[in-house]
Design a protein around this motif. Structure first.
Motif, PDB file in Angstrom:
ATOM      1  N   ARG A  38     -13.108 -21.193  11.593  1.00  0.00           N
ATOM      2  CA  ARG A  38     -13.467 -22.142  12.630  1.00  0.00           C
ATOM      3  C   ARG A  38     -14.990 -22.330  12.674  1.00  0.00           C
ATOM      4  NH1 ARG A  38     -14.326 -23.463  17.832  1.00  0.00           N
ATOM      5  NH2 ARG A  38     -15.464 -21.574  18.303  1.00  0.00           N
ATOM      6  N   ALA A  39     -15.715 -21.223  12.556  1.00  0.00           N
ATOM      7  CA  ALA A  39     -17.177 -21.292  12.586  1.00  0.00           C
ATOM      8  C   ALA A  39     -17.701 -22.087  11.386  1.00  0.00           C
ATOM      9  CB  ALA A  39     -17.761 -19.877  12.594  1.00  0.00           C
ATOM     10  N   GLU A  40     -17.046 -21.912  10.240  1.00  0.00           N
ATOM     11  CA  GLU A  40     -17.456 -22.605   9.009  1.00  0.00           C
ATOM     12  C   GLU A  40     -17.238 -24.112   9.089  1.00  0.00           C
ATOM     13  OE1 GLU A  40     -15.247 -21.560   5.366  1.00  0.00           O
ATOM     14  OE2 GLU A  40     -15.756 -19.498   5.929  1.00  0.00           O
ATOM     15  N   THR A  41     -16.067 -24.501   9.589  1.00  0.00           N
ATOM     16  CA  THR A  41     -15.644 -25.897   9.457  1.00  0.00           C
ATOM     17  C   THR A  41     -15.675 -26.658  10.775  1.00  0.00           C
ATOM     18  OG1 THR A  41     -13.348 -25.232   9.711  1.00  0.00           O
ATOM     19  CG2 THR A  41     -14.156 -25.417   7.469  1.00  0.00           C
ATOM     20  N   GLY A  42     -15.998 -25.985  11.884  1.00  0.00           N
ATOM     21  CA  GLY A  42     -16.061 -26.673  13.164  1.00  0.00           C
ATOM     22  C   GLY A  42     -14.714 -27.130  13.686  1.00  0.00           C
ATOM     23  N   THR A  43     -13.670 -26.441  13.244  1.00  0.00           N
ATOM     24  CA  THR A  43     -12.310 -26.789  13.656  1.00  0.00           C
ATOM     25  C   THR A  43     -12.132 -26.635  15.165  1.00  0.00           C
ATOM     26  OG1 THR A  43     -11.504 -25.973  11.542  1.00  0.00           O
ATOM     27  CG2 THR A  43      -9.868 -26.203  13.285  1.00  0.00           C
ATOM     28  N   THR A  44     -11.452 -27.584  15.761  1.00  0.00           N
ATOM     29  CA  THR A  44     -11.031 -27.464  17.149  1.00  0.00           C
ATOM     30  C   THR A  44      -9.767 -26.607  17.161  1.00  0.00           C
ATOM     31  OG1 THR A  44     -11.839 -29.710  17.525  1.00  0.00           O
ATOM     32  CG2 THR A  44     -10.388 -28.780  19.211  1.00  0.00           C
ATOM     33  N   LEU A  45      -9.732 -25.615  18.036  1.00  0.00           N
ATOM     34  CA  LEU A  45      -8.624 -24.660  18.013  1.00  0.00           C
ATOM     35  C   LEU A  45      -7.922 -24.603  19.370  1.00  0.00           C
ATOM     36  CD1 LEU A  45      -7.119 -22.225  16.648  1.00  0.00           C
ATOM     37  CD2 LEU A  45      -8.956 -20.779  17.523  1.00  0.00           C
ATOM     38  N   LEU A  46      -6.625 -24.773  19.353  1.00  0.00           N
ATOM     39  CA  LEU A  46      -5.813 -24.555  20.558  1.00  0.00           C
ATOM     40  C   LEU A  46      -4.802 -23.469  20.226  1.00  0.00           C
ATOM     41  CD1 LEU A  46      -5.277 -25.774  23.496  1.00  0.00           C
ATOM     42  CD2 LEU A  46      -3.349 -26.904  22.446  1.00  0.00           C
ATOM     43  N   MET A  47      -4.911 -22.350  20.914  1.00  0.00           N
ATOM     44  CA  MET A  47      -4.113 -21.191  20.557  1.00  0.00           C
ATOM     45  C   MET A  47      -3.340 -20.650  21.753  1.00  0.00           C
ATOM     46  SD  MET A  47      -5.434 -17.853  18.557  1.00  0.00           S
ATOM     47  CE  MET A  47      -6.731 -17.518  19.716  1.00  0.00           C
ATOM     48  N   ILE A  48      -2.043 -20.531  21.581  1.00  0.00           N
ATOM     49  CA  ILE A  48      -1.206 -19.926  22.619  1.00  0.00           C
ATOM     50  C   ILE A  48      -1.204 -18.425  22.418  1.00  0.00           C
ATOM     51  CG2 ILE A  48       1.161 -19.693  23.469  1.00  0.00           C
ATOM     52  CD1 ILE A  48       1.610 -22.625  22.647  1.00  0.00           C
ATOM     53  N   THR A  49      -1.385 -17.693  23.499  1.00  0.00           N
ATOM     54  CA  THR A  49      -1.360 -16.240  23.381  1.00  0.00           C
ATOM     55  C   THR A  49      -0.931 -15.624  24.706  1.00  0.00           C
ATOM     56  OG1 THR A  49      -2.666 -14.270  22.927  1.00  0.00           O
ATOM     57  CG2 THR A  49      -3.823 -16.083  23.964  1.00  0.00           C
ATOM     58  N   HIS A  50      -0.379 -14.415  24.620  1.00  0.00           N
ATOM     59  CA  HIS A  50      -0.102 -13.648  25.838  1.00  0.00           C
ATOM     60  C   HIS A  50      -1.163 -12.574  26.032  1.00  0.00           C
ATOM     61  CE1 HIS A  50       3.741 -15.369  26.959  1.00  0.00           C
ATOM     62  NE2 HIS A  50       4.079 -15.383  25.679  1.00  0.00           N
ATOM     63  N   ASP A  51      -2.145 -12.545  25.139  1.00  0.00           N
ATOM     64  CA  ASP A  51      -3.107 -11.448  25.106  1.00  0.00           C
ATOM     65  C   ASP A  51      -4.437 -11.882  25.740  1.00  0.00           C
ATOM     66  OD1 ASP A  51      -4.953  -9.532  24.481  1.00  0.00           O
ATOM     67  OD2 ASP A  51      -4.450  -9.438  22.347  1.00  0.00           O
ATOM     68  N   PRO A  52      -4.746 -11.389  26.956  1.00  0.00           N
ATOM     69  CA  PRO A  52      -5.976 -11.812  27.642  1.00  0.00           C
ATOM     70  C   PRO A  52      -7.239 -11.494  26.842  1.00  0.00           C
ATOM     71  CG  PRO A  52      -4.558 -10.546  29.122  1.00  0.00           C
ATOM     72  CD  PRO A  52      -3.972 -10.409  27.745  1.00  0.00           C
ATOM     73  N   ALA A  53      -7.219 -10.400  26.072  1.00  0.00           N
ATOM     74  CA  ALA A  53      -8.405 -10.048  25.275  1.00  0.00           C
ATOM     75  C   ALA A  53      -8.638 -11.093  24.188  1.00  0.00           C
ATOM     76  CB  ALA A  53      -8.228  -8.666  24.652  1.00  0.00           C
ATOM     77  N   LEU A  54      -7.552 -11.548  23.584  1.00  0.00           N
ATOM     78  CA  LEU A  54      -7.647 -12.595  22.576  1.00  0.00           C
ATOM     79  C   LEU A  54      -8.098 -13.909  23.215  1.00  0.00           C
ATOM     80  CD1 LEU A  54      -7.240 -14.041  19.977  1.00  0.00           C
ATOM     81  CD2 LEU A  54      -4.788 -13.812  20.236  1.00  0.00           C
ATOM     82  N   ALA A  55      -7.563 -14.203  24.390  1.00  0.00           N
ATOM     83  CA  ALA A  55      -7.954 -15.427  25.088  1.00  0.00           C
ATOM     84  C   ALA A  55      -9.466 -15.454  25.295  1.00  0.00           C
ATOM     85  CB  ALA A  55      -7.225 -15.527  26.426  1.00  0.00           C
ATOM     86  N   ASP A  56     -10.044 -14.302  25.582  1.00  0.00           N
ATOM     87  CA  ASP A  56     -11.477 -14.249  25.852  1.00  0.00           C
ATOM     88  C   ASP A  56     -12.336 -14.433  24.604  1.00  0.00           C
ATOM     89  OD1 ASP A  56     -11.535 -14.208  28.586  1.00  0.00           O
ATOM     90  OD2 ASP A  56     -11.322 -12.033  28.725  1.00  0.00           O
ATOM     91  N   ARG A  57     -11.712 -14.441  23.414  1.00  0.00           N
ATOM     92  CA  ARG A  57     -12.480 -14.795  22.213  1.00  0.00           C
ATOM     93  C   ARG A  57     -12.662 -16.302  22.107  1.00  0.00           C
ATOM     94  NH1 ARG A  57     -10.977 -11.281  16.883  1.00  0.00           N
ATOM     95  NH2 ARG A  57     -12.581 -12.645  16.057  1.00  0.00           N
ATOM     96  N   CYS A  58     -11.908 -17.059  22.902  1.00  0.00           N
ATOM     97  CA  CYS A  58     -12.019 -18.523  22.885  1.00  0.00           C
ATOM     98  C   CYS A  58     -13.084 -18.977  23.881  1.00  0.00           C
ATOM     99  CB  CYS A  58     -10.672 -19.151  23.231  1.00  0.00           C
ATOM    100  SG  CYS A  58      -9.410 -18.823  21.976  1.00  0.00           S
ATOM    101  N   ASP A  59     -13.521 -20.251  23.749  1.00  0.00           N
ATOM    102  CA  ASP A  59     -14.532 -20.789  24.662  1.00  0.00           C
ATOM    103  C   ASP A  59     -13.961 -20.999  26.060  1.00  0.00           C
ATOM    104  OD1 ASP A  59     -16.248 -21.095  22.455  1.00  0.00           O
ATOM    105  OD2 ASP A  59     -15.426 -23.089  22.013  1.00  0.00           O
ATOM    106  N   ARG A  60     -12.669 -21.242  26.100  1.00  0.00           N
ATOM    107  CA  ARG A  60     -12.074 -21.742  27.335  1.00  0.00           C
ATOM    108  C   ARG A  60     -10.637 -21.239  27.435  1.00  0.00           C
ATOM    109  NH1 ARG A  60     -11.382 -28.214  27.674  1.00  0.00           N
ATOM    110  NH2 ARG A  60     -10.329 -28.389  29.680  1.00  0.00           N
ATOM    111  N   VAL A  61     -10.203 -20.969  28.663  1.00  0.00           N
ATOM    112  CA  VAL A  61      -8.868 -20.415  28.861  1.00  0.00           C
ATOM    113  C   VAL A  61      -8.106 -21.275  29.865  1.00  0.00           C
ATOM    114  CG1 VAL A  61      -7.533 -18.396  29.562  1.00  0.00           C
ATOM    115  CG2 VAL A  61      -9.767 -18.084  28.465  1.00  0.00           C
ATOM    116  N   LEU A  62      -6.961 -21.778  29.433  1.00  0.00           N
ATOM    117  CA  LEU A  62      -6.084 -22.547  30.319  1.00  0.00           C
ATOM    118  C   LEU A  62      -4.869 -21.694  30.645  1.00  0.00           C
ATOM    119  CD1 LEU A  62      -5.854 -25.921  28.351  1.00  0.00           C
ATOM    120  CD2 LEU A  62      -7.505 -25.316  30.128  1.00  0.00           C
ATOM    121  N   GLU A  63      -4.400 -21.786  31.873  1.00  0.00           N
ATOM    122  CA  GLU A  63      -3.158 -21.106  32.191  1.00  0.00           C
ATOM    123  C   GLU A  63      -2.148 -22.116  32.707  1.00  0.00           C
ATOM    124  OE1 GLU A  63      -3.500 -17.693  34.681  1.00  0.00           O
ATOM    125  OE2 GLU A  63      -1.330 -17.325  34.612  1.00  0.00           O
ATOM    126  N   MET A  64      -0.964 -22.102  32.112  1.00  0.00           N
ATOM    127  CA  MET A  64       0.088 -23.023  32.539  1.00  0.00           C
ATOM    128  C   MET A  64       1.027 -22.346  33.518  1.00  0.00           C
ATOM    129  SD  MET A  64       1.146 -25.332  29.319  1.00  0.00           S
ATOM    130  CE  MET A  64       2.017 -26.460  30.413  1.00  0.00           C
TER     131      MET A  64
END
Ligand SMILES: Nc1ncnc2c1ncn2[C@@H]1O[C@H](COP(=O)(O)OP(=O)(O)OP(=O)(O)O)[C@@H](O)[C@H]1O
Ligand SMILES: [Mg+2]
Length: 230
Positions: free
Chosen positions: A192-218
């Motif tokens: 992602r850092a190399e190519t500037g990819t936009t990433l949308l990732m579903i996870t149940h892991d709050p620690a992983l969520a915090d590696r993202c710029d932004r966290v949405l909760e549904m």
């Protein structure tokens, strides 16, 4: 809607499935803007609509209502064939169930989308992608001959191979042990850092969520919270 800074623009998106009395409102009015290059984690209880939202944003499923623009393309106006063409080479998707083609080897599964996106060296690149997820020794195995975690890594290699502008991943490390999961995530974020990819990732892991710029909760088909990651 051709602002290059906006990767995803969704307004009042709804999704209802089933018919008659069994019709269920699954997405109940989603408003979302994702900036180009942003990484977004999508959290929420089982059944809250995460995979469904990913399916409509990735162009796998048509929304029942509302508008969706992805990289400036109006997904709401496209039929299934046009959506498939719009996705090709631009959108990578790792689904919860991996959907590998059972009659193809790991190498072929990864090479096919590279060929479709016009890469001249599809098989060499596919081998390198599989090497990168630790599957260099499984190139000629068929999906049934692979463990769940290995199939998941083939699906990840397949999705990131064409260097998509957008990557959607549904619990991409759900079947992996901690060490393998961490290695795969490092690869995803490095790419992602190399190519500037936009990433949308579903996870149940709050620690992983915090590696993202932004966290949405549904919650119940809606985006209940939207915050910058810690
Ligand atoms: N084809 C369908 N027909 C009717 N209801 C459906 C259909 N597909 C999904 N649903 C329902 O939509 C709701 C949201 O499903 P979705 O798969 O988006 O949840 P999720 O948040 O991804 O859950 P999980 O964390 O378990 O993967 C669920 O209640 C599910 O039962
Ligand atoms: Mg799901």
């Amino acid at each position: 809607m051709t602002d290059p800074h906006i990767a995803i623009h969704a307004r009042d998106v709804t999704l209802s499935l089933g018919s008659g009395e069994k019709r269920v409102a699954i997405l109940r009015g989603i408003d979302l803007d994702v900036a180009t290059g942003e990484s977004v984690a999508l959290l929420g209880a089982s059944g809250s609509g995460k995979s469904s939202l990913m399916a409509v944003l990735a162009g796998l499923e048509r929304a029942s209502g509302g508008t969706i623009h992805v990289s400036g393309t109006d997904f709401s106006s496209l039929d299934e064939d046009a959506l498939a063409i719009a996705r090709r080479g631009r959108i990578g998707i790792v689904l919860q169930a991996f959907h590998l083609l059972p009659t193809m080897t790991a190498l072929e599964n990864v090479a096919v989308p590279l060929e479709l996106s016009g890469a001249p060296d599809a098989f060499a690149r596919a081998a390198a992608e599989l090497e990168a997820v630790g599957l260099g020794h499984r190139l000629d195995h068929y999906p049934v001959q692979l463990s769940g975690g290995e199939q998941q890594r083939v699906a990840i290699a397949r999705a990131i191979g064409p260097r998509p502008a957008l990557l959607f991943a549904d619990e991409p490390t759900g079947n992996l042990d901690a060490a393998t999961g961490a290695a795969v995530l490092d690869l995803l974020f490095a790419r992602r850092a190399e190519t500037g990819t936009t990433l949308l990732m579903i996870t149940h892991d709050p620690a992983l969520a915090d590696r993202c710029d932004r966290v949405l909760e549904m919650r119940d088909g809606r985006i209940a919270t939207d915050r910058r990651a810690a």
